[in-house]
Design a protein around this motif. Sequence first.
Motif, PDB file in Angstrom:
ATOM      1  N   ILE B  93      10.182  12.182  17.267  1.00 14.51           N
ATOM      2  CA  ILE B  93       9.299  13.194  17.871  1.00 14.51           C
ATOM      3  C   ILE B  93      10.127  14.323  18.494  1.00 14.51           C
ATOM      4  O   ILE B  93       9.743  15.493  18.414  1.00 14.51           O
ATOM      5  N   ASP B  94      11.285  13.993  19.107  1.00 11.83           N
ATOM      6  CA  ASP B  94      12.174  15.059  19.615  1.00 11.83           C
ATOM      7  C   ASP B  94      12.460  16.072  18.510  1.00 11.83           C
ATOM      8  O   ASP B  94      12.441  17.282  18.727  1.00 11.83           O
ATOM      9  N   GLY B  95      12.752  15.562  17.316  1.00 11.21           N
ATOM     10  CA  GLY B  95      13.089  16.430  16.182  1.00 11.21           C
ATOM     11  C   GLY B  95      11.882  17.217  15.698  1.00 11.21           C
ATOM     12  O   GLY B  95      11.950  18.430  15.512  1.00 11.21           O
ATOM     13  N   VAL B  96      10.757  16.521  15.518  1.00 13.19           N
ATOM     14  CA  VAL B  96       9.539  17.174  15.030  1.00 13.19           C
ATOM     15  C   VAL B  96       9.107  18.269  16.001  1.00 13.19           C
ATOM     16  O   VAL B  96       8.691  19.363  15.596  1.00 13.19           O
ATOM     17  N   ALA B  97       9.232  18.005  17.300  1.00 17.24           N
ATOM     18  CA  ALA B  97       8.792  18.964  18.322  1.00 17.24           C
ATOM     19  C   ALA B  97       9.570  20.273  18.248  1.00 17.24           C
ATOM     20  O   ALA B  97       9.120  21.291  18.766  1.00 17.24           O
ATOM     21  N   LEU B  98      10.731  20.234  17.603  1.00 15.29           N
ATOM     22  CA  LEU B  98      11.564  21.433  17.529  1.00 15.29           C
ATOM     23  C   LEU B  98      11.349  22.252  16.259  1.00 15.29           C
ATOM     24  O   LEU B  98      11.981  23.285  16.058  1.00 15.29           O
ATOM     25  N   ILE B  99      10.430  21.772  15.381  1.00 12.34           N
ATOM     26  CA  ILE B  99      10.166  22.531  14.146  1.00 12.34           C
ATOM     27  C   ILE B  99       9.228  23.682  14.484  1.00 12.34           C
ATOM     28  O   ILE B  99       8.020  23.534  14.511  1.00 12.34           O
ATOM     29  N   GLY B 100       9.777  24.851  14.786  1.00 10.83           N
ATOM     30  CA  GLY B 100       8.960  26.051  14.993  1.00 10.83           C
ATOM     31  C   GLY B 100       7.988  25.954  16.158  1.00 10.83           C
ATOM     32  O   GLY B 100       8.081  25.070  17.000  1.00 10.83           O
ATOM     33  N   SER B 101       7.048  26.883  16.145  1.00 10.25           N
ATOM     34  CA  SER B 101       6.070  27.005  17.229  1.00 10.25           C
ATOM     35  C   SER B 101       4.913  26.041  17.009  1.00 10.25           C
ATOM     36  O   SER B 101       4.863  25.351  15.992  1.00 10.25           O
ATOM     37  N   ILE B 102       3.965  26.035  17.945  1.00 11.60           N
ATOM     38  CA  ILE B 102       2.845  25.106  17.752  1.00 11.60           C
ATOM     39  C   ILE B 102       1.979  25.476  16.552  1.00 11.60           C
ATOM     40  O   ILE B 102       1.432  24.598  15.904  1.00 11.60           O
ATOM     41  N   GLN B 103       1.879  26.767  16.242  1.00 13.39           N
ATOM     42  CA  GLN B 103       1.070  27.117  15.061  1.00 13.39           C
ATOM     43  C   GLN B 103       1.773  26.659  13.786  1.00 13.39           C
ATOM     44  O   GLN B 103       1.128  26.287  12.809  1.00 13.39           O
ATOM     45  N   VAL B 104       3.115  26.719  13.795  1.00 14.50           N
ATOM     46  CA  VAL B 104       3.871  26.252  12.630  1.00 14.50           C
ATOM     47  C   VAL B 104       3.726  24.739  12.506  1.00 14.50           C
ATOM     48  O   VAL B 104       3.431  24.205  11.434  1.00 14.50           O
ATOM     49  N   LYS B 105       3.883  24.037  13.642  1.00 18.99           N
ATOM     50  CA  LYS B 105       3.770  22.571  13.608  1.00 18.99           C
ATOM     51  C   LYS B 105       2.352  22.104  13.301  1.00 18.99           C
ATOM     52  O   LYS B 105       2.155  20.963  12.902  1.00 18.99           O
ATOM     53  N   GLY B 106       1.381  22.973  13.505  1.00 15.38           N
ATOM     54  CA  GLY B 106       0.015  22.636  13.130  1.00 15.38           C
ATOM     55  C   GLY B 106      -0.117  22.412  11.630  1.00 15.38           C
ATOM     56  O   GLY B 106      -1.049  21.780  11.168  1.00 15.38           O
ATOM     57  N   ARG B 107       0.823  22.930  10.880  1.00 14.86           N
ATOM     58  CA  ARG B 107       0.807  22.732   9.426  1.00 14.86           C
ATOM     59  C   ARG B 107       2.080  22.047   8.918  1.00 14.86           C
ATOM     60  O   ARG B 107       2.011  21.222   8.018  1.00 14.86           O
TER      61      ARG B 107
END
Lengths: 160, 289
Positions: B93-107
């Motif tokens: 989750i630490d790693g996933v949380a760092l993938i772009g902004s929340i709109q990016v992580k929404g997809r």
Amino acid sequence: MSERKDIALTINGADYEVSVDPRWTLADVIRDHCGQTGTHLGCEHGICGACTVLVDDVPMRSCLMFGVQADGKKIRTVEGLADGEEYHPLQKAFMENHALQCGYCTPGFLMLATGILEAEPDISDEDLNDVLSSNLCRCTGYANIVKAVRAARDEMKAAG
Amino acid sequence: MDDMRYEAPDSQDSAISMLAEAGGSGKVLAGGTDVLVQLHAELIEPDVIVDIKSIPGTQDISETDGSYTFGAAVPGMVLMGHEGFSSTWPGVIDGVALIGSIQVKGRASVGGNLCNASPAADSVPAMIAAGAICNIVGPGGSREAPVEDIVTGPGKTSLADGEFILSFTLPARPPHSGDAYLRLTPRTEMDIAVVGSGVNITLDDDGTCTAARVALGAVAPTPLLVADAADALIGSKVDETALAKMGDACSAACNPISDKRGTKDYRIKTASVIAQRAAEIALERAREN
């Protein structure tokens, strides 16, 4: 020409049927084919957040999604925020706190903040900073945007 | 390019045949946050985009006897919001949380983050450290491969034409296990890792490390699993000496480039520091459960 696909979506409650080219982004469809130009396009590669809309109530970058993927989805854009003549608390807070100057990034910030405050009405100042770091503003400076969203959060909470 | 088609098949078999038919000119779409950018930049010109999100299994998260399986196209925000998964694998989750902004992580998804094959992908070192296995489907049938075997170079994967990752399976967690991912970036938000490190450790009841996996990102053409770094921790109490040895092994494994974010020497030096800090967080988490 590419093979078109027929999609149906709603934007702020209104139904639209569009025959889309597979390459069109959701932002293209909203702006160019549904005439809702309140959603702005900035970088067109997922960095600036100006094109943020709510897709089934979740903030998304409409430049990073194909229009064809919005088939059957409920889209909300900045045009749908006000209730008739009555501005949304976020819109009021942006005006009262001078959270916009040129206004280009504003629709994206408003829709990002709408999505977050609806999902997390009690969001902390710190988490709000983290969320708002998703979008870029190049002229107001972020302090007033943060201030406005905090004010809207407090007002929306008080209003229940 | 003008003739690009978009398909969203609802079965893995039709996706496989669409991709196989397209040969090298088909592109798999999960969240799309890299694919759409590459299309706009004309870095890719596929004849057909195959959106895998309607295929059963690509959007699910399930658990069997402590082992989690999640779909390759599960959006980052969904994975982060899954209480069971995020408490079991906080490092992923630490790693996933760092993938772009929340709109990016929404997809954006872990499957896409891996198959985009950037050496700096934030979820990948954590997934390698976790010992995650890819469940791959393709014209030749189904196969499994560890995450570290997928990326073969920047933008390149070991997946054959027609193959794609359906889901990931992570092993069950023994007691006293913890994982963590840390990265170094010039800016705190929306930036690309200069160095990233995922560490996953298991302790026995006395606090001695019995198993470890250490992975690095952004310091070589591919994410790295560093066996020497893990060996430095196994059998130790994860004390200062063991951590320093692990850090040295990490630096030794680096084969980075110099770019605007950091020089080669800087990356080699900081790989050790970031890996040690990640290991300290993993250690703390392992002691807590």
